[in-house]
Design a protein around this motif. Structure first.
Motif, PDB file in Angstrom:
ATOM      1  N   ARG A  29       0.866  -1.176   0.000  1.00 21.21           N
ATOM      2  CA  ARG A  29       0.000   0.000   0.000  1.00 21.21           C
ATOM      3  C   ARG A  29       0.901   1.224   0.000  1.00 21.21           C
ATOM      4  N   TYR A  99      -8.925   5.353  -3.634  1.00 23.06           N
ATOM      5  CA  TYR A  99      -8.021   4.213  -3.715  1.00 23.06           C
ATOM      6  C   TYR A  99      -7.989   3.667  -5.138  1.00 23.06           C
ATOM      7  N   PHE A 101      -5.964   0.767  -7.890  1.00 25.40           N
ATOM      8  CA  PHE A 101      -5.365  -0.554  -7.820  1.00 25.40           C
ATOM      9  C   PHE A 101      -4.620  -0.886  -9.099  1.00 25.40           C
ATOM     10  N   ILE A 110      -1.966  -0.980  -3.860  1.00 25.90           N
ATOM     11  CA  ILE A 110      -3.111  -0.118  -3.583  1.00 25.90           C
ATOM     12  C   ILE A 110      -2.554   1.284  -3.385  1.00 25.90           C
TER      13      ILE A 110
ATOM     14  N   ARG B 137     -14.075  -1.127  -4.945  1.00 28.60           N
ATOM     15  CA  ARG B 137     -13.645   0.215  -5.349  1.00 28.60           C
ATOM     16  C   ARG B 137     -13.131   0.255  -6.779  1.00 28.60           C
ATOM     17  N   ASN B 190     -11.342  -3.447  -1.235  1.00 28.73           N
ATOM     18  CA  ASN B 190      -9.982  -3.419  -1.780  1.00 28.73           C
ATOM     19  C   ASN B 190      -9.657  -4.568  -2.723  1.00 28.73           C
TER      20      ASN B 190
END
Lengths: 664, 304
Positions: A29, A99, A101, A110, B137, B190
């Motif tokens: 992250r 966020y 990805f 992330i 997301r 996530n």
């Protein structure tokens, strides 16, 4: 997803084989800090685009938009890939973090993208709370500005260990190495005030893509990694705390009379079946009977695993309690001192009461003191602003606050534990999350005091247990005496190489021998320690204790440590015992060591190169002195002697010592 | 020494389980919204893991529009029976009586009546204070900012100005039940689409067979391949169902869900198609992939 040609070939030929290999990759992250003006959106767009995280249709839309309101002329404006939030911002919708990805063959990523200027402190704190790494963007034309300092301060405050300073828009400064160097030096000076473990600098142009994913050809003078290479390779596994077991109980599972288990996520440390654990705050002990993980029963559970722990006897445990190792306790205190980031319009005011959520505990607490606040741009302390005559913290301010909780709160210092050292502050009327807090380590732990009174057996356990096998018997059984050979010298002098060679020679000569290496210890026993003088001394003390344990078991220890300070070497001699301690100076001129380092890492990522650039502080041989041994038992000069010859010399010395001792 | 590291999938798994447990610990009456899709399958799988060996401590709720694929309904009933899960099914009977259907009514009206309204009524009727949903997301640019805990007022409306910052793994689950407040929770926030597929493969999770390629009767309509799932399908003049080997990337009401031509008959083959598609796209090849599924869009606007 970004795939290489060999990946594609493998996927096409044997997708199951590919999946087998790639479902094992780990997760990083990271946070990007900077404003749109620094090219942050462009950088994220560039990462997503160059790693193929963007689909056809998204790209087509962006190409359309670029022609309409892009800022890049005819080229596709990659910033538009992430600009889905503009409309909401105009409508006044709160966006703290977006966020994104993407994945490569090595890792899943992330990105925490924190937009906005005004709410920046609050937004960035939110994004930083879960980030392993922060990318701090600097516009090469302007260098280190107030905003850079603010971003870096917040990143360090929230405990991010890895900082990558992306010096962007190098295309606008003629790809100038001198400009880059000047920014790097200015930043390094400033960063000395922060708690940063790993600092890197990359010159780049997010717009053109240079040094983001691909190297480009505009800056041949830069020989370090690209941003993606850093993101793929940065070592984060050892950032976690695997030492202090903290298992906050989320809920008790009791499906029937035969089963009672405690469900939770291991905050830090490792818990194993059979181990004794203590439940806090009760202080009662039990052994771990069973651990149920996501895949059924397992022998142990480590930090970040969600498991169910069953104990061997019924002790009273409920949500908010914590299971720990009896010899390693968190603080249990009603008074908690913390650095607080305030996130609400209504200020925090001394004397007011809030609800704190810390792990699985919820406790109401009064603010008894607001000590000071920070100027986030300069990192200087200032007096807190008064509200109705009382010290307070306003929205986006950061300050040091003392809370008095209604009952004891289990916690650690944030610097030691990123999971149990933090809490959120909740407004009791609106239920809103109004603050984020990181516990400061100042007060001595009172936990043991609190527990000792009800736990008298603990005191007895502190008396040293005497072995009933004496050292002579042990030596007779093994065939030689124990010894610690302490190899000291500059980095790259050859200590580890010689240690390993000597180990092999001794082993072949029938000696029970073990290598103890400074770097290896830092991967395990010393993984919680940094490189400050105090932490180096503590690392040294632990190494000495480890050597002593191995000696007591009868082994010969080949220890290789820089150990630059005479005082530290004296400590080791004392801990191990002077009669079984041999000091060997592995000696080479610093120029030779540097040359070896360059040969090992010609891309400039070597230890010496990084130390010269200021990326490693207090590096022995460059910015810290090496105190030469005054009376070593042996000196091996590795610029004159081969490693093998040095090892032979040491092996002879050892054999002479340990055999003599046997017959004595 | 063991490494003590988790793969990205195990990390996501652990974090999702943490969220699911946290909700059960802090809320009185949670429910899991179950759409029968692959994300729901993953979410239900995680929930079972979170409480094993105890049974699932909350029921599932399916909002049935009556236009779902038949295979979905069969799968749902079999799955819930097999795992002993309590399932509520709710349908807007009034709208059914009024003959609201996906052919005659605009998708806005249809979705609102059959999904949004039904869901809001069901949540109120059964007094749920927390509802798990499988949204991610990565589904769309604007979802990137969504919290894991999403706060709703009495009318189950999302109040964009009243969302809470989420730091570390500390979720603020305080609501005012007197005022009828509730939350939606997204434990898969996530996860990406690829993660979901990888996890389905890793854990051998059961999914509706429609996700895998098979010969199916379809008609081509407005650039979409629509499957003729039952006799209610209204064919336009000149339309004749053709058997084609297709699969679905998302599942919803069959007249509104486009299929893609594909030969991926197993989960690894689906993953291979996904990986090769994004990659070949970068190499400038024309690829076969549908734009943001239109059903997904509706799910976000109304249903979730």
């Amino acid at each position: 997803m970004r795939l290489g040609a060999d990946d594609l070939e493998l996927i096409d030929r044997d997708v199951e084989g590919y999946l087998e290999r790639h479902q094992r990759k780990d997760l990083l992250r990271f946070l990007t800090a900077g404003s749109v003006d620094d090219g942050k959106s462009t950088l994220i767009g560039r990462l997503l685009y160059d790693t193929s995280a963007v689909f056809d249709d998204q790209l087509a839309a962006v190409e359309r938009d670029s022609r309409r309101h892009g800022t890049t002329g005819t080229a596709t404006d990659l910033a538009l890939l992430t600009d889905g939030l503009r409309a909401e911002r105009e409508q006044g919708i709160t966006i703290d973090v977006a966020y994104r990805f993407f994945a490569t063959s090595k890792r899943k990523f992330i990105i925490a993208d924190t937009p906005g200027h005004e709410q920046y402190t609050r937004n960035m704190a939110t994004g930083a709370s879960t980030a392993d790494l922060a990318v701090i963007l600097i516009d090469a034309r302007y260098g280190v500005v107030a905003q850079t300092r603010r971003h870096s301060f917040i990143a360090s405050l929230l405990g991010i260990r890895h900082l990558v300073v992306a010096v962007n828009k190098m295309d606008l400064v003629g790809w100038s190495e001198a400009t880059f160097d000047a920014i790097r030096d200015a930043y390094t000076d400033f960063a000395a005030r922060l708690d940063v473990h790993d600092l890197r600098f990359i010159p780049m142009s997010a717009l053109r893509g240079d040094n983001v994913v691909t190297r480009g050809d505009a800056m041949p003078w830069y020989r370090g990694p690209t941003l993606l290479e850093v993101l793929e390779d940065v070592h984060i596994a050892s950032d976690r705390n695997l030492i202090d077991l903290r298992f906050p109980v989320q809920l008790v599972l009791r499906p029937d009379l035969t089963f009672r288990g405690f469900a939770g996520t291991v905050a830090s440390g490792v818990v194993r079946v059979g181990q004794e654990v203590m439940a806090l705050p009760s202080g009662r002990r039990a052994a771990v009977a069973k651990i149920l993980g996501a895949d059924g029963e397992q022998d142990e559970a480590f930090a970040s695993q969600s498991v169910v722990v069953c104990l061997d006897r019924e002790i009273d445990v409920s949500r908010g309690d914590m299971l720990v190792h009896p010899g390693n306790l968190p603080k249990l205190d009603r008074e908690v001192e913390a650095l607080v980031v305030w996130m609400a319009d209504a200020p925090l005011v001394e004397g007011r009461t809030y609800l704190l959520k810390c792990g699985t505990q919820s406790v109401s607490a009064e603010v008894t003191e607001v000590q000071y606040r920070f100027d986030v741009n300069t990192v200087h302390r200032q007096d807190a602003t008064l509200v109705e005559g009382r010290p307070s913290l306003a929205l986006n301010e950061i300050g040091r606050v003392v809370f008095q909780a209604a009952r004891g709160m289990l916690h650690d210092a944030y610097a030691k534990n990123r999971r149990t050292g933090c809490f959120i502050v909740i407004d009791r009327l609106t239920n809103a999350t109004v603050g984020a807090a990181m516990v400061v380590d100042r007060r001595p732990a009172r936990t043991e005091q609190a527990l000792r009174s009800r736990d008298a057996e603990r005191r007895q356990a502190l008396a040293r247990l005497a072995s009933r096998v004496d050292a002579t018997e042990r030596t007779k059984r093994i065939g030689h005496a124990p010894l610690t050979v302490w190899l000291t010298g500059l980095p790259r002098a050859g200590k580890s190489t010689i240690a390993v060679l000597t180990e092999k020679k001794l082993f072949e000569a029938g000696v029970l021998v073990q290598v103890l290496d400074g770097l290896n210890l830092r991967l395990g026993l010393n993984r919680d320690l940094g490189f400050s003088a105090d932490e180096r001394s503590e690392a040294n003390r632990r190494a000495a204790e480890t050597a002593r344990l191995a000696n007591e078991a009868g082994l010969v220890v080949m220890a290789s440590f820089v150990c630059p300070q005479a005082a530290d070497r004296a400590t080791v001699r004392e801990v191990v015992g002077a009669d079984r301690f041999v000091e060997v100076w592995v000696k080479a001129p610093v120029e030779v060591c540097e040359e070896r380092d360059r040969a090992l890492a010609p891309d400039g990522s070597g230890l010496y190169a990084r130390a010269h650039r200021g990326e490693i502080k207090g590096f022995t041989g460059v910015t810290a002195a090496y105190e030469e041994p005054q009376a070593p038992d042996l000196v091996v000069e590795t610029d004159k002697l081969s490693a093998d010859a040095a090892a032979s010399a040491i092996a002879s010395l050892v054999i002479a010592r340990v055999r003599t001792a046997t017959t004595r | 020494m063991p490494q003590h590291t988790l793969s990205h999938l195990r990390q996501l798994e652990a974090e999702s389980i943490h969220v699911i447990r946290e909700v059960v610990a802090e809320f009185e009456n949670p429910v899991m919204l179950y759409s029968i899709g692959k994300d729901s399958s993953v979410m239900a799988h995680l929930a079972r893991k979170a409480f094993a060996p105890a049974p699932l401590p909350f029921p599932l709720l399916h909002v049935d529009t009556t236009w779902k694929f038949r295979e979905m309904i069969e799968f749902r009933d079999r799955y819930c029976a097999q795992h002993g899960m309590k399932l509520y099914v709710r349908t807007n009977e009034k709208a059914v009586r009024e003959g609201i259907n996906p052919f005659d009514h605009g998708s806005d009206k249809y979705t609102h009546a059959m999904k949004t309204q039904t869901l809001v009524e069901a949540l109120a009727e059964l007094r749920f204070d927390a509802a798990f949903g499988g949204a991610r997301r990565d589904e769309e640019k604007s979802r990137a900012k969504e919290r894991i805990y999403s706060f709703r007022d009495r009318a189950a409306q999302w109040d964009p100005k009243n969302q809470r910052p989420e730091l570390w793994n500390l979720y603020n689950g305080r609501i005012d039940r007197q005022k009828g407040e509730s939350i939606r929770v997204f434990p898969l926030s996530n996860w990406t689409e690829l993660d979901v597929w990888l996890y389905i493969h890793l854990e051998s999770i059961d999914i509706v067979p429609l996700y895998l390629a098979a010969p199916r009767p379809v008609v081509q309509r407005d650039g979409n391949l629509i499957m003729v799932d039952d006799a209610r399908m209204r064919l336009l003049p000149g339309e004749t169902p053709q058997m084609e080997v297709v699969r679905f990337r998302t599942l919803g009401c069959y007249p509104l869900t486009g299929a893609v031509r594909s030969s991926a008959r197993t989960v690894p083959e689906v993953i291979r198609e996904m990986l090769m598609a994004t990659t070949s796209e970068r190499q400038g090849r024309v690829i076969d992939h549908d734009a943001e599924g239109s059903m997904e869009q509706k799910k976000r606007e109304g249903y979730f």
